[in-house]
Design an enzyme around this catalytic site. Structure first.
Site, short mmCIF file in Angstrom:
data_model
loop_
_atom_site.label_atom_id
_atom_site.label_comp_id
_atom_site.label_asym_id
_atom_site.label_seq_id
_atom_site.Cartn_x
_atom_site.Cartn_y
_atom_site.Cartn_z
N HIS A 122 0.77 -1.26 -0.01
CA HIS A 122 0.02 -0.09 0.03
C HIS A 122 0.98 1.22 0.05
CE1 HIS A 122 -3.91 -1.89 2.03
NE2 HIS A 122 -3.39 -2.75 0.89
N ARG A 147 -0.69 -0.89 -4.43
CA ARG A 147 -2.00 0.01 -4.32
C ARG A 147 -1.88 1.37 -4.13
NH1 ARG A 147 -6.56 -0.69 0.14
NH2 ARG A 147 -5.54 1.34 0.94
N TYR A 159 -10.02 7.66 3.21
CA TYR A 159 -9.68 6.22 3.72
C TYR A 159 -8.30 5.83 2.69
CZ TYR A 159 -9.30 1.39 2.51
OH TYR A 159 -8.91 0.08 2.66
N ASP A 210 -8.42 1.24 -4.45
CA ASP A 210 -9.57 0.70 -3.63
C ASP A 210 -10.58 1.80 -3.54
OD1 ASP A 210 -11.29 -0.45 -1.95
OD2 ASP A 210 -9.88 -0.72 -0.26
N HIS A 212 -13.55 1.41 -2.15
CA HIS A 212 -14.03 1.04 -0.59
C HIS A 212 -15.47 1.36 -0.42
CE1 HIS A 212 -12.96 -0.39 3.44
NE2 HIS A 212 -12.15 -0.79 2.89
N GLU A 236 -11.19 -1.89 -7.03
CA GLU A 236 -11.43 -2.76 -5.97
C GLU A 236 -12.71 -2.12 -5.15
OE1 GLU A 236 -10.08 -4.10 -1.39
OE2 GLU A 236 -8.63 -3.44 -2.87
N GLU A 262 -13.88 -8.80 0.02
CA GLU A 262 -13.04 -8.99 1.31
C GLU A 262 -13.92 -9.10 2.53
OE1 GLU A 262 -11.84 -4.66 3.21
OE2 GLU A 262 -10.86 -5.22 1.30
N ARG A 283 -12.04 -11.53 -3.69
CA ARG A 283 -10.96 -11.11 -2.76
C ARG A 283 -11.22 -11.82 -1.19
NH1 ARG A 283 -7.51 -7.70 -1.80
NH2 ARG A 283 -8.91 -6.50 -0.23
N GLU A 339 -2.84 -9.47 -1.09
CA GLU A 339 -2.48 -8.25 -0.43
C GLU A 339 -1.77 -8.32 0.76
OE1 GLU A 339 -5.09 -4.50 1.67
OE2 GLU A 339 -6.14 -6.46 1.56
N TRP A 402 -19.01 2.27 3.97
CA TRP A 402 -17.77 2.48 4.45
C TRP A 402 -16.56 2.92 3.74
CZ3 TRP A 402 -12.85 1.46 5.60
CH2 TRP A 402 -12.34 1.50 6.89
#
Length: 402
Positions: A122, A147, A159, A210, A212, A236, A262, A283, A339, A402
């Site tokens: 990340h 990422r 985020y 991402d 999210h 993502e 995820e 994921r 990840e 989120w």
């Protein structure tokens, strides 16, 4: 080989982890990760009060039977708490089986299908130049996939951006932190972010991003289309995935690869996404999707439809889950990427692991079982510390995803 004892330990070496320990009459011990970020004590109680009493006296080698006994026997199936608890038992039993056989778990799963597991790190920053510094640092470590996240102009908090000099951890405080979100600012900024990264670093490195869950399907389609010239490895979690059919709309508007899963905890959460080829990477993680036994079923289904793996591997999953994921990653034919955020030094004091990182690839090691040992004495020095994930609100005060 019979299970003689099982117990749950909640500790906070840098962040909260829930660890299941299973002992057998042959002196072999297995460990599993039962961490559910922000809801740790719910899983602890589920295991301690409802699962552990069912394990004593059972044959530890009957992994498949125990999995179905816990899943079907509860009547109330699925859900993150139930599946995380089952995952902890399942992984601990695979650990025991590997140790009993004197083999790493990946050998029991059919052996290695590759020499190493490509992982992504990340990179982030409060602005684009700070992101570039972090990106360069990851390149120097040998990462082949990175990422990218950066603070969005006009949005107070973003985020994926850690505080200056700190290890990133979104959970904080005894009550949820409330952050703000503005979709228009994000949709304007994301293409500029990718343009900056590609201009600075070129196209010889995989770049991931991402979202999210924060966009509607049509907004996600617009984002994916705007990113196509920059060839992202994936976009993502573009939209909440409770409605799997929403991804049909995204597919109509972009060829940017999509990764999701995820927060999934069973094969049913992704059945439509996979069988209709609405995603490119699944994921789901070992610890939230019923353990090694169930995750392999998900990946086998994905293989039939050309969908690759991309398992979640954030710091809120302990090294037990990281190791278990690597064992699975090493063996499946449709592996994509894994990840890897790493863990704090305190975590390393409690969880001693055999897995290694070298030149962008990881390997679970050759130790029997998972290759992770849990130090209970060290864990006792880090008591549970209640923390919650943040809640997001639009600028008008509406609670957002989120």
């Amino acid at each position: 080989m019979l299970i003689t004892d099982a117990r749950v330990v909640v500790s906070s070496p840098g962040r909260n982890y829930v660890t299941l320990i299973i002992d057998t009459d042959e002196g072999i011990r297995g460990i599993g990760d039962a961490t559910l970020n922000g809801r740790e004590l719910a899983v602890e109680s589920y295991l301690r009060d409802h699962v552990v009493p069912l394990l004593i006296g059972r044959e530890a080698n009957r992994i498949e039977d125990i999995w179905h006994y816990l899943y079907k026997g509860a009547y109330w199936r699925r859900g993150p708490v139930t599946m995380t608890a089952i995952a902890a038992v399942d992984v601990a039993l695979w650990d025991i089986k590997g140790k009993a056989a004197g083999m790493p778990v990946y050998e029991l799963l059919g052996g290695a299908a590759r020499t190493g597991v490509m992982v992504y790190g990340h990179a982030s920053g409060s602005d684009l130049e700070e992101l570039a510094d972090d990106f360069s640092a990851h390149l120097e470590l040998g990462y082949k996939a990175i990422r990218v996240q950066a603070s969005i102009p006009g949005v107070e908090k973003t985020y994926g951006i850690p505080a200056q000099g700190s290890h990133y951890e979104p959970a904080s405080g005894s009550l949820p932190q409330e952050d703000s979100w503005e979709t228009t600012s994000y949709l304007d900024f994301a293409p500029r972010l990718f343009d900056f990264v590609r201009d600075r670093f070129g196209f010889g490195i995989h770049v991931l991003h991402d979202v999210h869950h924060r966009l509607t399907p049509i907004e996600a389609g617009r984002l994916g289309a705007s990113l196509e010239p920059y060839r992202p490895f994936w976009m993502e979690d573009p939209t909440p995935a409770e409605d799997q059919t929403a991804f049909r709309l995204i597919r109509q508007h972009t060829t940017t690869p999509i990764a999701v899963g995820e927060v999934f905890n069973s094969i049913w959460d992704c059945q439509t996404l996979i069988t209709e080829r609405l995603i490119d990477y699944i994921r789901t993680s070992v610890s939230h999707a019923g353990g090694i036994t169930h995750l392999r079923r998900i990946f086998s289904l994905a293989e039939l439809y050309g969908v690759r793996s991309g398992s979640h591997g954030a710091g809120d999953l302990s090294p037990i889950t990281m190791a278990a994921a690597l064992h699975v990653d090493l063996t499946i034919p449709n592996f994509g990427v894994q990840e890897y955020m790493g863990h704090t030094p305190q975590t390393a004091e409690v969880f001693h692991h055999e897995y290694t990182f070298d030149d962008g690839l990881m390997h679970p090691g050759t130790a029997p079982g998972l290759g992770v040992e849990f130090d209970e004495a060290a864990a006792a020095r880090f008591p549970y510390n209640p923390k919650y994930l943040p809640v997001n609100r639009r600028l008008d005060g509406t609670v957002h995803d989120w």
